[in-house]
Enzyme design. Structure first.
Site, PDB file in Angstrom:
ATOM      1  N   HIS A  64       0.864  -1.188   0.000  1.00 30.08           N
ATOM      2  CA  HIS A  64       0.000   0.000   0.000  1.00 30.08           C
ATOM      3  C   HIS A  64       0.903   1.241   0.000  1.00 30.08           C
ATOM      4  CE1 HIS A  64      -3.298   2.634   1.030  1.00 30.08           C
ATOM      5  NE2 HIS A  64      -4.130   1.649   1.187  1.00 30.08           N
ATOM      6  N   GLY A 108       0.315  -5.080   1.803  1.00 29.19           N
ATOM      7  CA  GLY A 108      -0.902  -5.388   1.045  1.00 29.19           C
ATOM      8  C   GLY A 108      -0.608  -6.043  -0.296  1.00 29.19           C
ATOM      9  N   TYR A 138      -5.138  -4.861  10.334  1.00 28.47           N
ATOM     10  CA  TYR A 138      -5.498  -5.486   9.050  1.00 28.47           C
ATOM     11  C   TYR A 138      -7.003  -5.753   9.021  1.00 28.47           C
ATOM     12  CZ  TYR A 138      -3.668  -7.291   4.704  1.00 28.47           C
ATOM     13  OH  TYR A 138      -3.342  -7.437   3.383  1.00 28.47           O
TER      14      TYR A 138
HETATM   15  O1  YXS Z   1      12.089   8.715  -0.637  1.00 32.59           O
HETATM   16  P1  YXS Z   1      11.589   8.590  -2.054  1.00 32.59           P
HETATM   17  O2  YXS Z   1      10.659   9.682  -2.460  1.00 32.59           O
HETATM   18  O3  YXS Z   1      12.682   8.277  -3.051  1.00 32.59           O
HETATM   19  O4  YXS Z   1      10.657   7.265  -2.082  1.00 32.59           O
HETATM   20  C1  YXS Z   1      11.220   6.021  -1.693  1.00 32.59           C
HETATM   21  C2  YXS Z   1      10.226   5.364  -0.749  1.00 32.59           C
HETATM   22  O5  YXS Z   1       9.603   6.266   0.157  1.00 32.59           O
HETATM   23  C3  YXS Z   1       9.191   4.877  -1.750  1.00 32.59           C
HETATM   24  N1  YXS Z   1       8.404   3.777  -1.195  1.00 32.59           N
HETATM   25  C4  YXS Z   1       7.127   3.887  -0.806  1.00 32.59           C
HETATM   26  N2  YXS Z   1       6.295   4.935  -0.830  1.00 32.59           N
HETATM   27  C5  YXS Z   1       5.036   4.724  -0.347  1.00 32.59           C
HETATM   28  N3  YXS Z   1       4.606   3.535   0.135  1.00 32.59           N
HETATM   29  C6  YXS Z   1       5.423   2.463   0.166  1.00 32.59           C
HETATM   30  N4  YXS Z   1       4.957   1.289   0.616  1.00 32.59           N
HETATM   31  C7  YXS Z   1       6.757   2.623  -0.303  1.00 32.59           C
HETATM   32  N5  YXS Z   1       7.849   1.809  -0.393  1.00 32.59           N
HETATM   33  C8  YXS Z   1       8.833   2.530  -0.950  1.00 32.59           C
HETATM   34  O6  YXS Z   1       9.932   4.409  -2.877  1.00 32.59           O
HETATM   35  C9  YXS Z   1      11.188   5.127  -2.929  1.00 32.59           C
HETATM   36  C10 YXS Z   1      12.318   4.132  -2.954  1.00 32.59           C
HETATM   37  O7  YXS Z   1      12.234   3.463  -1.707  1.00 32.59           O
HETATM   38  P2  YXS Z   1      13.575   2.974  -0.973  1.00 32.59           P
HETATM   39  O8  YXS Z   1      14.637   4.008  -1.126  1.00 32.59           O
HETATM   40  O9  YXS Z   1      13.186   2.555   0.397  1.00 32.59           O
HETATM   41  O10 YXS Z   1      13.962   1.695  -1.864  1.00 32.59           O
HETATM   42  P3  YXS Z   1      14.864   0.442  -1.431  1.00 32.59           P
HETATM   43  O11 YXS Z   1      15.116  -0.297  -2.691  1.00 32.59           O
HETATM   44  O12 YXS Z   1      16.000   0.903  -0.594  1.00 32.59           O
HETATM   45  O13 YXS Z   1      13.917  -0.413  -0.501  1.00 32.59           O
HETATM   46  C11 YXS Z   1      12.763  -1.025  -1.085  1.00 32.59           C
HETATM   47  C12 YXS Z   1      11.837  -1.476   0.069  1.00 32.59           C
HETATM   48  C13 YXS Z   1      10.519  -2.003  -0.544  1.00 32.59           C
HETATM   49  C14 YXS Z   1      12.522  -2.569   0.901  1.00 32.59           C
HETATM   50  C15 YXS Z   1      11.559  -0.241   0.963  1.00 32.59           C
HETATM   51  O14 YXS Z   1      11.107   0.825   0.154  1.00 32.59           O
HETATM   52  C16 YXS Z   1      10.488  -0.536   1.976  1.00 32.59           C
HETATM   53  O15 YXS Z   1      10.733  -1.189   3.006  1.00 32.59           O
HETATM   54  N6  YXS Z   1       9.250  -0.054   1.672  1.00 32.59           N
HETATM   55  C17 YXS Z   1       8.107  -0.251   2.594  1.00 32.59           C
HETATM   56  C18 YXS Z   1       7.579  -1.690   2.504  1.00 32.59           C
HETATM   57  C19 YXS Z   1       6.367  -1.813   3.440  1.00 32.59           C
HETATM   58  O16 YXS Z   1       6.491  -1.767   4.664  1.00 32.59           O
HETATM   59  N7  YXS Z   1       5.172  -1.873   2.863  1.00 32.59           N
HETATM   60  C20 YXS Z   1       3.911  -1.959   3.594  1.00 32.59           C
HETATM   61  C21 YXS Z   1       3.101  -0.701   3.270  1.00 32.59           C
HETATM   62  S1  YXS Z   1       1.648  -0.628   4.277  1.00 32.59           S
HETATM   63  C22 YXS Z   1       0.646  -1.857   3.593  1.00 32.59           C
HETATM   64  O17 YXS Z   1       0.932  -2.435   2.570  1.00 32.59           O
HETATM   65  C23 YXS Z   1      -0.623  -2.178   4.318  1.00 32.59           C
HETATM   66  C24 YXS Z   1      -1.329  -0.997   4.859  1.00 32.59           C
HETATM   67  S2  YXS Z   1      -0.284  -3.318   5.610  1.00 32.59           S
HETATM   68  O18 YXS Z   1       0.875  -2.740   6.310  1.00 32.59           O
HETATM   69  O19 YXS Z   1      -1.440  -3.343   6.472  1.00 32.59           O
HETATM   70  O20 YXS Z   1       0.034  -4.517   4.989  1.00 32.59           O
END
Ligand code: YXS
Length: 259
Positions: A64, A108, A138
């Site tokens: 998400h 998500g 969730y």
């Molecule tokens: O800082 P900039 O502008 O360059 O943007 C960065 C990150 O902020 C962005 N980005 C995201 N933006 C919004 N929502 C996200 N989920 C998200 N994930 C990433 O993308 C740009 C590059 O990210 P960066 O520098 O962290 O890349 P990386 O290659 O070092 O690492 C990739 C990840 C995916 C490991 C890392 O971005 C990460 O841990 N992202 C969050 C993963 C996560 O926790 N997702 C759950 C979201 S909440 C959700 O899905 C539900 C509500 S729930 O939680 O209930 O399941």
């Protein structure tokens, strides 16, 4: 530049998430384009659809878009949330949807993946369900989907730890249909897709819908549903939920207090 690309060839549709700068975070805009692609492919009578990221992606989808999660006081995964609409669209699409997975899958996006009918991954694939990392309560259909896919033991471990599980373990657990080497992923996936196009689309569509109905055949009494909603409201009204989002946006670890 489109956030989602789509095409159809010999009855096989392909939808490619095309927002690598944001690691295919499932924003309203990206989801809108994926939904449009599904609608076009349904009109084109696709016999099967492959949902993928760009070749060589290290992240299939980051889940998400956290920037679009409502601040505390509102349900972050309500029925009409775009992510929930995408999950329902895949579930009700009248042909099999194959998730072709390379790279990590988060939050998500795991449920989007697990909702697909067939999952084919390479060893670079990992799966992390992360609501507890952000303080998100969730939603009930989501938990039922995870329960159906993972079983209670593994669902609890993944939800409570938020740790990624590797593709090899996902295969052992029966989450993946196939785990194939990266260089064979496309050939294997489209070979299986081609087999599906040779069979009766009507028979497949009706069996898919029957299985969907049977999977959800666990009626909740209105009282039970309201009790669950009350529990979830406590969480999305909490300081922890607001802290989880703030910490992500400030790129720091959250300090949860249980309030
Ligand atoms: O800082 P900039 O502008 O360059 O943007 C960065 C990150 O902020 C962005 N980005 C995201 N933006 C919004 N929502 C996200 N989920 C998200 N994930 C990433 O993308 C740009 C590059 O990210 P960066 O520098 O962290 O890349 P990386 O290659 O070092 O690492 C990739 C990840 C995916 C490991 C890392 O971005 C990460 O841990 N992202 C969050 C993963 C996560 O926790 N997702 C759950 C979201 S909440 C959700 O899905 C539900 C509500 S729930 O939680 O209930 O399941």
């Amino acid at each position: 530049m489109p956030l989602a690309l789509w095409q159809i060839e010999e009855g096989i549709g392909t939808i490619t998430m095309n927002h690598p700068e944001r690691r295919n975070a499932l924003s309203r805009a990206l989801i809108a384009e994926i939904l449009q692609a599904f609608s076009e492919l349904e009109a084109a009578k696709a016999r099967v659809v492959v949902l993928r990221a760009l070749p060589g992606s290290k992240v299939w989808s980051a889940g998400h878009d956290v920037r679009e999660l409502p601040m505390s006081g509102r349900d972050p995964l309500h029925y009409s949330d775009p992510l929930e609409q995408l999950i329902r669209t895949i579930r009700s699409f009248p042909a099999p949807v194959i998730a072709m997975i390379e790279g990590s899958v988060w939050g998500g996006a795991c449920e989007v993946c697990f909702t697909c009918d067939i999952l084919i991954a390479t060893h670079t694939g990992t799966f992390a369900t992360t609501p507890a990392k952000i303080g998100v309560p969730y939603n009930t259909t989501g938990l039922l989907n995870l329960l159906n896919t993972l079983g209670a033991r593994v669902a609890k471990e993944m939800l409570f730890t938020g740790l990624p599980i590797p593709a090899e373990r996902a295969l052992e657990l029966g989450v993946l249909n196939h785990l194939v080497p990266v260089h064979q992923l496309e050939e294997f996936t489209y070979g299986l897709a081609r087999e599906i196009t040779l069979n009766s689309p009507l028979s497949i569509a009706v069996m898919k819908e029957q299985l969907r109905i049977l999977e959800n055949a666990s009626p909740l009494s209105p009282e039970t549903f309201e009790r669950i909603q009350g529990l979830r409201r406590k969480v999305y009204d909490s300081k922890d939920y607001a802290e989880g989002i703030r910490a992500f946006l400030e790129k720091r670890k959250p300090a949860f207090t249980g309030e």
